[in-house]
Design an enzyme around this catalytic site. Structure first.
Site, PDB file in Angstrom:
ATOM      1  NE  ARG A 142      -3.520  -2.583   0.139  1.00 30.53           N
ATOM      2  CZ  ARG A 142      -3.160  -3.670  -0.541  1.00 30.53           C
ATOM      3  NH1 ARG A 142      -2.097  -3.660  -1.322  1.00 30.53           N
ATOM      4  NH2 ARG A 142      -3.879  -4.774  -0.462  1.00 30.53           N
ATOM      5  CB  SER A 184      -8.248  -0.718   5.612  1.00 31.14           C
ATOM      6  OG  SER A 184      -8.748  -1.958   5.185  1.00 31.14           O
ATOM      7  CD  GLU A 254      -4.832   0.664   3.684  1.00 28.24           C
ATOM      8  OE1 GLU A 254      -5.600   0.350   2.762  1.00 28.24           O
ATOM      9  OE2 GLU A 254      -4.261  -0.152   4.413  1.00 28.24           O
TER      10      GLU A 254
END
Length: 262
Positions: A142, A184, A254
């Site tokens: 990510r 998330s 995130e």
């Protein structure tokens, strides 16, 4: 420079924020460092006093095939890419059907589902400073070290759209809340899961205003109605504090937080 009025209470997936004038990036790159570039705000929490914002103009919303390579503009929605791949029997990007967002943002965060991620099939990225091969870009889970607006990305072209993968990705998403959220909230720490940690410290389902960490998936911060930025931030900070005190783990967001005064 052209601008566009955006009401983040309607525009962002969190359904939180105020109406803001957004600069549109076309061909003039001279003042871009004054702005924070946004996409469709599917992983973004926008406050009432965000920094100066910019988004790509619709001229960067396109898909084309050149030299056996799939080229996609940075402003192209993921669903549009998924539909194009299905129609043209192109494989390895099926997961985009279940990842909301625009192409530039998905590349910027190396978005994906489990081991299926953007950089697996990426060839190169074109930014306002030029084109860079994947091999020259630092990237990981990510994360991609790209600090300029992404105008276009190229992907290896492989024939064979896999319907079974689409079903698999659909099942992966089946436990995720359908009410407004930004996906998330925290990255999974190495060897653990953010949702497990949030539940372990007693925050799963705890309400702050209209905001809470979802009962369906504890790592999803959700808006149950008229959610406010201050309540979302309180829950984020409380989760970080409790998890660090209990497990000596510092949770890393995130989602992206855009606010100058929090």
């Amino acid at each position: 420079m052209k601008t566009k009025q955006v009401n983040f209470k309607k525009y962002s997936s969190f359904k939180i924020g105020s109406e803001v004038s957004i600069a549109l990036l076309e061909n003039d790159f001279s003042d871009i460092d004054k702005y924070y570039l946004i996409g469709s705000c599917n992983n973004t929490l926008v406050g009432n006093n965000p920094p100066p914002l910019m988004m790509l103009d619709k001229m960067y919303d396109y898909i084309k095939i050149e030299n056996n390579t799939l080229k996609v503009g940075g402003a192209t929605p993921s669903g549009k890419v998924a539909s194009f791949c299905k129609k043209n029997n192109i494989g390895n990007l099926e997961f985009l059907a279940h990842l909301p967002g625009k192409l530039g943002g998905l590349v910027f965060m190396n978005a994906g589902l489990k081991e299926f991620e953007i950089f697996n099939v990426l060839v190169d990225v074109t930014t306002t400073e030029g084109t860079y091969k994947k091999e020259t870009i630092e990237y990981g889970y990510r994360y991609a070290n790209i600090n300029k607006p992404i105008l276009e990305a190229s992907f290896s072209l492989e024939i064979g759209y896999d319907v079974s993968k689409v079903e698999m990705f659909k099942k992966m998403r089946s436990n995720q809340p359908s009410i407004p959220s930004a996906g998330s909230c925290f990255k999974n720490p190495k060897g653990d899961y953010a949702g497990r940690l949030i539940e372990a410290v007693g925050l799963k389902g705890v309400m702050k205003g209209s905001m809470c960490f979802s009962l369906e998936h504890a790592n999803f911060l959700v808006n149950n109605g008229d959610g406010e930025f201050k309540d979302a931030i309180w829950l984020i900070n409380e989760a970080k504090r409790r998890v660090q005190e209990e497990f000596d783990i510092l949770l890393e967001c995130e989602i992206i937080i855009l606010e100058t005064q929090y």
